[in-house]
Every structure is written in structure tokens, then in C-alpha cells.
Design a protein around this motif. Structure first.
Motif, mmCIF file in Angstrom:
data_model
loop_
_atom_site.group_PDB
_atom_site.id
_atom_site.type_symbol
_atom_site.label_atom_id
_atom_site.label_comp_id
_atom_site.label_asym_id
_atom_site.label_seq_id
_atom_site.Cartn_x
_atom_site.Cartn_y
_atom_site.Cartn_z
ATOM 1 N N GLU A 28 -9.138 -17.690 2.680
ATOM 2 C CA GLU A 28 -8.105 -17.482 1.669
ATOM 3 C C GLU A 28 -8.633 -16.622 0.527
ATOM 4 N N ALA A 29 -9.905 -16.804 0.174
ATOM 5 C CA ALA A 29 -10.508 -15.973 -0.866
ATOM 6 C C ALA A 29 -10.538 -14.508 -0.431
ATOM 7 N N VAL A 30 -10.842 -14.266 0.847
ATOM 8 C CA VAL A 30 -10.848 -12.897 1.371
ATOM 9 C C VAL A 30 -9.430 -12.333 1.399
ATOM 10 N N ARG A 31 -8.460 -13.140 1.813
ATOM 11 C CA ARG A 31 -7.072 -12.677 1.836
ATOM 12 C C ARG A 31 -6.613 -12.281 0.434
ATOM 13 N N THR A 32 -7.001 -13.066 -0.554
ATOM 14 C CA THR A 32 -6.644 -12.751 -1.936
ATOM 15 C C THR A 32 -7.284 -11.443 -2.372
ATOM 16 N N ALA A 33 -8.565 -11.274 -2.067
ATOM 17 C CA ALA A 33 -9.272 -10.040 -2.428
ATOM 18 C C ALA A 33 -8.657 -8.830 -1.736
ATOM 19 N N ARG A 34 -8.221 -9.008 -0.497
ATOM 20 C CA ARG A 34 -7.586 -7.914 0.245
ATOM 21 C C ARG A 34 -6.289 -7.475 -0.445
ATOM 22 N N ARG A 35 -5.507 -8.442 -0.880
ATOM 23 C CA ARG A 35 -4.249 -8.112 -1.554
ATOM 24 C C ARG A 35 -4.485 -7.420 -2.892
ATOM 25 N N GLN A 36 -5.656 -7.608 -3.472
ATOM 26 C CA GLN A 36 -5.959 -7.045 -4.783
ATOM 27 C C GLN A 36 -6.705 -5.715 -4.709
ATOM 28 N N LEU A 37 -6.914 -5.196 -3.491
ATOM 29 C CA LEU A 37 -7.590 -3.911 -3.358
ATOM 30 C C LEU A 37 -6.791 -2.822 -4.072
ATOM 31 N N PRO A 38 -7.480 -1.825 -4.644
ATOM 32 C CA PRO A 38 -6.749 -0.675 -5.190
ATOM 33 C C PRO A 38 -6.098 0.115 -4.060
ATOM 34 N N VAL A 39 -5.144 0.961 -4.403
ATOM 35 C CA VAL A 39 -4.432 1.745 -3.392
ATOM 36 C C VAL A 39 -4.668 3.226 -3.654
ATOM 37 N N LYS A 40 -4.396 4.048 -2.634
ATOM 38 C CA LYS A 40 -4.486 5.494 -2.823
ATOM 39 C C LYS A 40 -3.219 6.148 -2.276
ATOM 40 N N ARG A 41 -2.754 7.144 -2.982
ATOM 41 C CA ARG A 41 -1.518 7.825 -2.611
ATOM 42 C C ARG A 41 -1.755 8.710 -1.387
ATOM 43 N N VAL A 42 -0.777 8.760 -0.503
ATOM 44 C CA VAL A 42 -0.843 9.602 0.693
ATOM 45 C C VAL A 42 0.159 10.731 0.514
ATOM 46 N N PHE A 156 0.151 0.396 4.838
ATOM 47 C CA PHE A 156 0.731 1.299 3.843
ATOM 48 C C PHE A 156 1.845 0.591 3.080
ATOM 49 N N LEU A 157 2.043 1.036 1.855
ATOM 50 C CA LEU A 157 3.082 0.485 0.980
ATOM 51 C C LEU A 157 3.959 1.636 0.508
ATOM 52 N N ARG A 158 5.271 1.403 0.494
ATOM 53 C CA ARG A 158 6.218 2.436 0.077
ATOM 54 C C ARG A 158 6.852 2.053 -1.257
ATOM 55 N N ASP A 159 6.869 3.005 -2.166
ATOM 56 C CA ASP A 159 7.582 2.850 -3.438
ATOM 57 C C ASP A 159 8.545 4.021 -3.528
ATOM 58 N N GLY A 160 9.795 3.802 -3.119
ATOM 59 C CA GLY A 160 10.722 4.915 -2.990
ATOM 60 C C GLY A 160 10.256 5.826 -1.866
ATOM 61 N N ASP A 161 10.039 7.108 -2.184
ATOM 62 C CA ASP A 161 9.544 8.060 -1.191
ATOM 63 C C ASP A 161 8.040 8.287 -1.304
ATOM 64 N N THR A 162 7.376 7.512 -2.139
ATOM 65 C CA THR A 162 5.928 7.637 -2.303
ATOM 66 C C THR A 162 5.225 6.593 -1.453
ATOM 67 N N VAL A 163 4.207 7.028 -0.701
ATOM 68 C CA VAL A 163 3.485 6.146 0.220
ATOM 69 C C VAL A 163 2.056 5.964 -0.275
ATOM 70 N N TYR A 164 1.594 4.728 -0.224
ATOM 71 C CA TYR A 164 0.225 4.400 -0.611
ATOM 72 C C TYR A 164 -0.501 3.743 0.563
ATOM 73 N N HIS A 165 -1.761 4.087 0.694
ATOM 74 C CA HIS A 165 -2.631 3.441 1.685
ATOM 75 C C HIS A 165 -3.319 2.268 0.991
ATOM 76 N N THR A 166 -3.148 1.056 1.547
ATOM 77 C CA THR A 166 -3.667 -0.134 0.877
ATOM 78 C C THR A 166 -4.858 -0.771 1.575
ATOM 79 N N TYR A 167 -4.992 -0.563 2.904
ATOM 80 C CA TYR A 167 -6.035 -1.298 3.635
ATOM 81 C C TYR A 167 -6.245 -0.660 5.000
#
Length: 204
Positions: A28-42, A156-167
């Protein structure tokens, strides 16, 4: 095999349960850390090919907010997809359980779509599967390094038409996806010391 009386078995089981709870807390600690990783725009305009034609990375979300891409090892020079990746894909459940959580999942390979679709039909799968042939997608996300394929997953995470790589994860970091092995881990024999037995499921 160590045969004991019921009371001794129960005591041993309770002792193991404590260790299992400790392991789950660490997970669970690893799962939490994974969710908190910074993201980068694609920003690169990738063009993939699927069963219905061309698609960009944004299209793969299919209107949902999150996207999981499984990097399925299928080099264009191979006659069929990787048996290890096939073993993993055999374990994917019904995608509706992801869709209701605003998440899409697709498979991605460097093989051409003309190679992918017959193999998908042979395996009896219906999961969305795209070809990244003639794109930098595999190398950009480390699924191909030094012309060598490796299975893995990118999120990947989408915010409107902007895509981010998360993990992204490869090798042993994807063990959680091998649900059949996790079932075998519950048995006395476990998953075994080797995987020499592994075949495509239509070759057993």
C-alpha cells in the motif's frame, strides 16, 4: 511436506498472517508513492494503426480520463506474439470494470496491424490492439531498447486534449499483472522455479 496437528497448523497460519499483513502494508505504501509520482507532458503526435484505421494517443483514451497501455512484445520480424505477454493478456478480465473507473486499456506492439489482427483472432481476444510500427512510441517509452523488445506497461492521464505520462514498469515490476501466478503462489507448489512449461494457450 510437514504434517502436523490442527492446533499447530492454526498457530503457523496465524504467524504467516502477520507477515502477510506486513507485506500488504508495504504494498500500500508503494501504491501511494506510485500515485504521487510527478507526470510529464506528451506532445509528440504519434499515429498508430488499429482494427478501425489510424489513431492518435488521445484517441486511445476513448473519451476516458486514464489510459493503460500494455507493451506487448511482437517484433515485426516474429511469426507470432510473445508467449510471456500472451500469458499475461490471458489474465486480463472484463474491461467494463476498468471503464466504469474512467480508465481504458489497450495493447500496443511494433508488429504491423496486418500481423497483429490474425494473431489476436487466433488467441480469441477482443481487446483493443494497436500497432506502433514506424513510430518512436516503443523507444520513447522504453519498451524497445537497443533493438530489444520488453513487455511492460505505461499509464497516461488526460486533461482535456493534453496527455501526461504518469507511470511505466517493466520486468519484475509488472508481476502484479500476472494474476495466474498470484493464484499459484497460494498453492504448495507455487509458481515453480522455471517457466519451461509455458506455451500459447492453444499449444498445450
Amino acid at each position: 511436506m510437514n504434517v502436523v496437528e490442527p492446533e499447530e497448523w492454526l498457530a503457523a497460519r496465524k504467524e504467516l498472517e502477520v507477515r502477510e499483513q506486513e507485506l500488504e502494508a508495504a504494498r500500500e505504501a508503494v501504491r501511494t508513492a506510485r500515485r504521487q509520482l510527478p507526470v510529464k507532458r506528451v506532445d509528440k503526435p504519434y499515429v498508430f494503426r488499429g482494427a478501425d484505421g489510424e489513431a492518435g494517443l488521445l484517441d486511445l483514451f476513448d473519451g476516458r480520463r486514464q489510459l493503460i497501455v500494455y507493451h506487448f512484445m511482437f517484433d515485426p520480424s516474429w511469426p507470432q506474439g510473445c508467449k510471456w505477454c500472451s500469458y499475461l493478456v490471458d489474465n486480463i478480465g472484463h474491461l467494463s470494470h476498468l471503464h466504469v473507473r474512467d480508465t481504458s486499456l489497450v495493447l500496443m506492439s511494433r508488429a504491423t496491424i496486418e500481423q497483429i489482427l490474425p494473431f489476436r483472432e487466433r488467441m480469441g481476444w477482443t481487446f483493443p490492439w494497436y500497432s506502433s510500427h514506424d513510430t518512436d512510441f516503443n523507444t520513447d517509452f522504453q519498451a524497445t531498447q537497443d533493438n530489444m523488445e520488453q513487455g511492460g506497461v505505461s499509464v497516461f492521464l488526460r486533461d482535456g486534449d493534453t496527455v501526461y505520462h504518469t507511470y511505466s514498469a517493466f520486468g519484475e515490476s509488472t508481476d502484479v499483472l500476472h494474476t495466474m501466478d498470484n493464484y499459484l503462489d497460494l498453492t504448495p507448489s507455487g509458481r515453480g522455479d522455471n517457466m519451461n512449461w509455458l506455451r500459447h494457450h492453444d499449444r498445450y
